[in-house]
Each structure stands twice: as C-alpha cells, then as structure tokens.
Design a protein around this motif. Structure first.
Motif, PDB file in Angstrom:
ATOM      1  N   ALA A   1     -32.236  93.161 -28.893  1.00  0.00           N
ATOM      2  CA  ALA A   1     -31.084  93.199 -29.918  1.00  0.00           C
ATOM      3  C   ALA A   1     -30.652  91.636 -30.311  1.00  0.00           C
ATOM      4  O   ALA A   1     -30.586  91.420 -31.397  1.00  0.00           O
ATOM      5  CB  ALA A   1     -30.172  94.200 -29.810  1.00  0.00           C
ATOM      6  N   ASP A   2     -30.384  91.079 -29.292  1.00  0.00           N
ATOM      7  CA  ASP A   2     -29.831  89.918 -29.437  1.00  0.00           C
ATOM      8  C   ASP A   2     -30.776  88.746 -30.096  1.00  0.00           C
ATOM      9  O   ASP A   2     -30.395  88.082 -31.009  1.00  0.00           O
ATOM     10  CB  ASP A   2     -29.083  89.184 -28.126  1.00  0.00           C
ATOM     11  CG  ASP A   2     -28.021  90.025 -27.603  1.00  0.00           C
ATOM     12  OD1 ASP A   2     -27.446  90.518 -28.424  1.00  0.00           O
ATOM     13  OD2 ASP A   2     -27.573  89.694 -26.342  1.00  0.00           O
TER      14      ASP A   2
ATOM     15  N   ALA B   1     -31.338  89.297 -33.965  1.00  0.00           N
ATOM     16  CA  ALA B   1     -29.862  89.319 -34.004  1.00  0.00           C
ATOM     17  C   ALA B   1     -29.499  90.522 -34.826  1.00  0.00           C
ATOM     18  O   ALA B   1     -28.894  90.932 -35.851  1.00  0.00           O
ATOM     19  CB  ALA B   1     -30.042  88.223 -35.381  1.00  0.00           C
ATOM     20  N   VAL B   2     -29.727  91.724 -33.956  1.00  0.00           N
ATOM     21  CA  VAL B   2     -29.275  93.091 -34.383  1.00  0.00           C
ATOM     22  C   VAL B   2     -27.503  93.288 -33.980  1.00  0.00           C
ATOM     23  O   VAL B   2     -27.509  92.892 -32.758  1.00  0.00           O
ATOM     24  CB  VAL B   2     -30.123  94.314 -33.794  1.00  0.00           C
ATOM     25  CG1 VAL B   2     -29.461  95.455 -33.968  1.00  0.00           C
ATOM     26  CG2 VAL B   2     -31.432  94.197 -34.481  1.00  0.00           C
ATOM     27  N   ASP B   3     -27.014  93.487 -34.535  1.00  0.00           N
ATOM     28  CA  ASP B   3     -25.464  93.669 -34.456  1.00  0.00           C
ATOM     29  C   ASP B   3     -25.266  95.223 -34.004  1.00  0.00           C
ATOM     30  O   ASP B   3     -25.134  96.075 -34.749  1.00  0.00           O
ATOM     31  CB  ASP B   3     -24.573  93.557 -35.769  1.00  0.00           C
ATOM     32  CG  ASP B   3     -23.117  93.602 -35.329  1.00  0.00           C
ATOM     33  OD1 ASP B   3     -22.825  93.822 -34.045  1.00  0.00           O
ATOM     34  OD2 ASP B   3     -22.355  93.818 -36.344  1.00  0.00           O
ATOM     35  N   LEU B   4     -25.186  95.423 -32.566  1.00  0.00           N
ATOM     36  CA  LEU B   4     -25.130  96.710 -32.066  1.00  0.00           C
ATOM     37  C   LEU B   4     -23.780  97.165 -32.263  1.00  0.00           C
ATOM     38  O   LEU B   4     -23.499  98.389 -32.085  1.00  0.00           O
ATOM     39  CB  LEU B   4     -25.321  96.659 -30.581  1.00  0.00           C
ATOM     40  CG  LEU B   4     -26.739  96.399 -30.108  1.00  0.00           C
ATOM     41  CD1 LEU B   4     -26.966  96.235 -28.419  1.00  0.00           C
ATOM     42  CD2 LEU B   4     -27.727  97.476 -30.462  1.00  0.00           C
ATOM     43  N   GLY B   5     -22.763  96.347 -32.857  1.00  0.00           N
ATOM     44  CA  GLY B   5     -21.456  96.973 -33.110  1.00  0.00           C
ATOM     45  C   GLY B   5     -21.631  97.489 -34.344  1.00  0.00           C
ATOM     46  O   GLY B   5     -20.450  98.454 -34.644  1.00  0.00           O
ATOM     47  N   SER B   6     -22.307  97.802 -35.140  1.00  0.00           N
ATOM     48  CA  SER B   6     -22.690  98.365 -36.304  1.00  0.00           C
ATOM     49  C   SER B   6     -23.079  99.675 -36.182  1.00  0.00           C
ATOM     50  O   SER B   6     -23.171 100.781 -37.080  1.00  0.00           O
ATOM     51  CB  SER B   6     -23.639  97.988 -37.222  1.00  0.00           C
ATOM     52  OG  SER B   6     -25.107  97.815 -36.565  1.00  0.00           O
TER      53      SER B   6
ATOM     54  N   ARG C   1     -21.836  96.170 -23.486  1.00  0.00           N
ATOM     55  CA  ARG C   1     -21.747  95.668 -24.894  1.00  0.00           C
ATOM     56  C   ARG C   1     -20.627  96.003 -25.931  1.00  0.00           C
ATOM     57  O   ARG C   1     -19.886  95.306 -26.558  1.00  0.00           O
ATOM     58  CB  ARG C   1     -23.098  95.364 -25.692  1.00  0.00           C
ATOM     59  CG  ARG C   1     -23.060  94.733 -26.936  1.00  0.00           C
ATOM     60  CD  ARG C   1     -22.696  93.299 -27.000  1.00  0.00           C
ATOM     61  NE  ARG C   1     -23.458  92.604 -26.009  1.00  0.00           N
ATOM     62  CZ  ARG C   1     -24.611  92.088 -26.431  1.00  0.00           C
ATOM     63  NH1 ARG C   1     -25.152  92.078 -27.634  1.00  0.00           N
ATOM     64  NH2 ARG C   1     -25.532  91.431 -25.490  1.00  0.00           N
TER      65      ARG C   1
END
Length: 351
Positions: free
Chosen positions: A116-117, A120-125, A148
């Motif tokens: 994910a990093d 550049a995937v925002d796992l917070g979404s 995370r």
C-alpha cells in the motif's frame, strides 16, 4: 492446499450440490454503481513489466529511493511484494460518492501495508474490511493494518465459521493452519460483524454473498487432507462453509464478482450471485479460483466451459488459480483474460 488422498463416499456427500432452481426466495436489490476500481494489493505474483491499457493500470518498479550501497547512487528500486496470499482494495463510485473497502489482507503481517505504501494507497481512507474466509493467507495482514490505523475502529464483515480451526493432514505430514481469533481482532480495533446470510454494504450497492449454494456437479471442494476440528475430532472439511464473495452491479454492464479463493467453486459463486440479484450478465470476475494441484486439475475444463458461457468482459484470475488453469482460461477467453499481479488496478466503468 491440495492433495491426492481419495475421499470416502461420506466425504463426497458432504460436498454434494444442493438444488437451487429459479430465483432466490428473498431476492436482493443490488443498487447499480457507476464505477468499480479493484486494486490488487497482494497476490502470488508480481510482474513489473506487464503493460496496462485504458482499463488496467500496472505498477512498475517505482522510484529508486531504497538504500543499497552496492549501487553508484547508493539506492535501488524495490517494486512490490508477492506472497501466497490475496488482498484487494475495492473502490465503488455512485455519482460523486466513493466508498473504499478492503477485501482480504494477504499472508504476512507487513506485506499489505508495504505494498500500500509503495502504491501510495492511503489506508486511512478505508471504510470497512471484508474477509472472504478464515484461512490465514487471507487474514495475515490484519495486524499490520490495525497498527497503521491506530485507535480507529474498523468494521469487518466475516462469516461465523471463519474462526474454525483447520489443518492439512496427509500420511506424510500435518500442517496446523493459524486460526483466526475474534478476541485478538477485537483487541486490535476491528468491529467484527458476523454474517452467514447475504448482506448489503455501502447503501445497498455492495453485496457480500454469505454462504454460497453448491449447484454444480463438478465443484466438489477441498480434498480429504483439508480438515476441521469439531470439538473432539478432526473431520474432512470440503466445503469451507465460510467462503463468500463480494459482488457489485456495474450499471448497464452486469455483475462484478470478486473472490478470495473461490472454495465454494467459482461457477457456483457466479450462479449464486446471479440468482440472488436477478442480474444476468457477468461483466467481470476477479480473484482466486483455486484450481491448482492434482485434486483440482480435473475441474479446470468444466470450469472454463461454464465461464465461457457467462462471457465476461474481464476475467482476472489470481492467487490460488494455478498456472494450468491460467493457461486454459487465457487460451479459451483471450480477449477477456488479464494477468494478475500485485499492484494491478482494474477500472470498470458503466456504459
């Protein structure tokens, strides 16, 4: 997870198909969506040289920003990870509103978040997690995800049998599979929702199938080596009853079906989704089809024929599908088949 051990008549009866004619007794109105994006965060393969197209985005090597002293610049490009596991980020858009779900979490604690990093995937979404079943190669990354997310509570949909203790037992060896713990998931911040029946998420636009009807005469489930603990004895577990899929209705296109391993049988799953929703066309089928190894290779030919009849516009088998099935599917449906790889994004848009 395959074995050539012969099953008994009792074992066969456990996986026998159940008739399910006609439409579902309680049909589900699945709200159509305008766009679906499926990003494969983890798969068994990574190919940084795959070429994308207007509907497929492929991840390459990425920037050369990882320290490595043997190179003149002191850095190298590392690309993405691959492991025997599966995880996909599913983004559903209706009008201007998008919802992001995680479907499965891969094998290792760090693999999911690492990829994910690098993508550049925002796992917070993320707005929710769905587990296709309880096997460890689909849940291993949940610990890394929880770390995370921090203190944030994350809803997670699972089948009640996802906590089943299982093993692979042959005359030569026994492998006790890591068993998923609800207590541990609660402690890590997940809000576990157990559902065995079909359930709707995202304002009625995402269907989680729950238990899948077994209606084909060729998808018999796991071989005799796959066993479940029944409290006082081990028993052949052919059905993996917690196996479920994610289904979306792409407006004017048809169903998009995402499987984890497809233990219920990928054809059974598609039939079940069509019957539940009343939507006939299959637009896309993605995920693990579990057709690898000697116990499943006899199932490849009838599976391919059935999928040809569905005529999907996209078929992207990954994870446990196996190379023989991949070759057969690619040869039979060359215009629909797409190679799976960690980092691939499939963008599907309504007509």
């Amino acid at each position: 997870m395959c074995d050539t051990t012969h099953a008994t008549p009792h074992d066969a009866a456990l996986s026998a198909p159940r008739p399910a004619p006609g439409r579902a007794v309680d049909p589900i109105t699945l709200q159509p969506v305008d766009e679906v994006r499926v990003t494969v965060l983890m798969d068994n393969t990574i190919d940084a040289l795959l070429v994308g197209d207007e509907h497929t985005i492929r991840a390459g090597f990425g920037p050369a920003d990882t320290a490595a002293g043997q190179f003149e610049t002191g850095h190298t490009a590392v690309g993405l990870l691959a492991e025997h596991g599966f995880s996909a980020l599913v983004t559903v858009r209706r009008g201007n509103r998008e919802t992001v779900l995680l479907f499965d979490a891969g094998l290792s604690p760090s693999g999911l978040v690492t990829n994910a990093d690098r993508l550049a995937v925002d796992l917070g979404s993320l707005q929710g997690v769905v587990l296709s079943h309880g096997h460890f190669d689909h849940a291993g990354g949940l610990g890394g995800l929880a770390a995370r997310l921090g203190a944030r509570r994350m809803p997670m949909v699972v089948h009640p049998q996802a906590w089943t203790r299982r093993r692979l037992h042959t005359p030569q060896s026994t492998f006790d599979m890591p068993t998923l713990s609800r207590k541990a998931l609660d402690a890590e911040g997940f809000e576990v929702v157990e559902r065995s029946r079909p359930s709707l998420l995202v304002d009625g636009s995402v269907l989680i199938t729950g238990e899948v009807d077994r209606t084909t005469d060729f998808e018999h489930g796991m071989p005799a080596a796959h066993q479940a603990w029944r409290g006082d004895h081990w028993e052949h577990d052919p059905r993996v009853i917690d196996d479920q899929a994610l289904v979306v209705h792409l407006r004017d296109r048809g169903l998009v079906v995402l499987t984890g391993c497809g233990h219920a049988g990928v054809v059974n799953i598609v039939r079940h989704a069509r019957r539940l929703t009343g939507v006939g066309p299959l637009h896309a089928l993605l995920g693990g089809f579990h057709l690898t190894g000697p116990a499943f290779e006899p199932v490849i030919a009838p599976t391919v024929r059935a999928l040809q009849d569905f005529a999907p516009r996209l078929i992207a088998p990954g994870h446990c599908t196996g190379w023989r099935a991949q070759h057969a599917l690619a040869a039979a449906m060359p215009d629909a088949w797409s190679a799976s790889s960690s980092g691939t994004t499939h963008r599907l848009v309504s007509a």
